[in-house]
Write a protein that holds these residues in place. Structure first.
Motif, PDB file in Angstrom:
ATOM      1  N   HIS A  95       0.972  -1.214   0.074  1.00  0.00           N
ATOM      2  CA  HIS A  95       0.170  -0.131   0.124  1.00  0.00           C
ATOM      3  C   HIS A  95       0.966   1.193  -0.039  1.00  0.00           C
ATOM      4  N   VAL A  96       0.848   2.003  -0.918  1.00  0.00           N
ATOM      5  CA  VAL A  96       1.519   3.216  -1.297  1.00  0.00           C
ATOM      6  C   VAL A  96       0.633   4.457  -0.882  1.00  0.00           C
ATOM      7  N   MET A  97       1.031   5.244   0.182  1.00  0.00           N
ATOM      8  CA  MET A  97       0.614   6.662   0.333  1.00  0.00           C
ATOM      9  C   MET A  97       1.671   7.486  -0.773  1.00  0.00           C
ATOM     10  N   HIS A  98       0.771   8.049  -1.600  1.00  0.00           N
ATOM     11  CA  HIS A  98       1.513   8.639  -2.576  1.00  0.00           C
ATOM     12  C   HIS A  98       1.148  10.085  -2.812  1.00  0.00           C
ATOM     13  N   LEU A  99       2.248  11.054  -2.597  1.00  0.00           N
ATOM     14  CA  LEU A  99       2.207  12.497  -2.560  1.00  0.00           C
ATOM     15  C   LEU A  99       2.906  13.101  -3.647  1.00  0.00           C
ATOM     16  N   GLY A 100       3.271  12.321  -4.655  1.00  0.00           N
ATOM     17  CA  GLY A 100       3.623  13.240  -6.014  1.00  0.00           C
ATOM     18  C   GLY A 100       4.843  12.682  -6.701  1.00  0.00           C
ATOM     19  N   ASN A 101       5.635  11.690  -6.297  1.00  0.00           N
ATOM     20  CA  ASN A 101       6.852  11.508  -6.948  1.00  0.00           C
ATOM     21  C   ASN A 101       6.466  10.244  -8.024  1.00  0.00           C
ATOM     22  N   GLU A 102       5.972  10.629  -9.142  1.00  0.00           N
ATOM     23  CA  GLU A 102       5.528   9.922 -10.206  1.00  0.00           C
ATOM     24  C   GLU A 102       6.591   8.764 -10.665  1.00  0.00           C
ATOM     25  N   THR A 103       7.803   9.117 -10.579  1.00  0.00           N
ATOM     26  CA  THR A 103       9.091   8.397 -10.879  1.00  0.00           C
ATOM     27  C   THR A 103       9.106   7.302 -10.193  1.00  0.00           C
ATOM     28  N   LEU A 104       9.113   7.613  -8.910  1.00  0.00           N
ATOM     29  CA  LEU A 104       9.085   6.587  -7.701  1.00  0.00           C
ATOM     30  C   LEU A 104       7.987   5.634  -7.817  1.00  0.00           C
TER      31      LEU A 104
END
Length: 193
Positions: A95-104
């Motif tokens: 589960h990834v809480m994603h805040l904006g590093n699209e590359t990662l």
């Protein structure tokens, strides 16, 4: 399930080992990318041995500042190393809480073989499936929406407005308040009659 972060303001122990400024250790648990991920991997291994990989999930929140923890410039590398290692355990999900590093996020998707949940902070309901549609996620968590709407699926099917979550009651420890006291669609309809 094993989580490294939460949306509340607490910083979890595993996150502290990943953080560059919170982990100032000079032993095998600090310093290098591999060492900063070691504790998370060892905890995962122990849990998998106890309850099985099919019952274990892992949550990461790359780039999320909690209580001043800074992952540093090598934070993405720590997460990529961690995800590669976790992939070997065949966990139920990541589960990834994603805040904006699209590359990662794309790199994580490329190396994670099992179900990937991507939660974008502040996303609109109409954007719920964007990451699934773009091949970046297998599932989109509905966390707070499901908490505030015990009949979420029915509401979505019928286009019924959603209850807003009362963020002041989340994790408050005040019993049912903010957890089981949200009205269902049927209750709201009966109140209007």
């Amino acid at each position: 399930m094993l989580f490294t972060h939460s949306l509340n303001d607490d910083s979890y122990l595993i996150n502290q080992f990943i953080g560059e400024n919170s982990n100032t250790r000079s032993d095998k648990y600090g310093g290098s990318i591999k060492n900063r991920a070691r504790f998370a991997i060892e905890v995962t291994k122990a849990i998998v041995e106890e309850i099985g990989a099919e019952r274990t999930g892992f949550r990461i929140s790359p780039g999320t500042p909690l209580n001043g923890i800074n992952e540093g410039e090598h934070g993405p590398e720590v997460y990529l190393h961690l995800v590669k290692e976790l992939a070997q355990y065949n966990l139920a999900y990541l589960h990834v809480m994603h805040l904006g590093n699209e590359t990662l996020l794309r790199e994580i998707r490329n190396i994670w073989p099992n179900p990937l949940l991507v939660n974008r902070a502040g996303r609109a309901l109409q954007d719920l499936s964007v990451d699934i549609d773009n091949g970046l996620a297998d599932m989109a968590p509905v966390e707070v929406w499901s908490l505030a709407n015990p009949d979420l699926v029915e509401r979505l099917k019928k286009g019924f407005p959603l209850n807003e979550a009362d963020r002041k009651t989340l994790y408050s420890g005040n019993g049912n308040e903010g957890y089981t006291d949200y009205p269902t669609m049927k209750e709201l309809q009966s109140q209007q009659q």
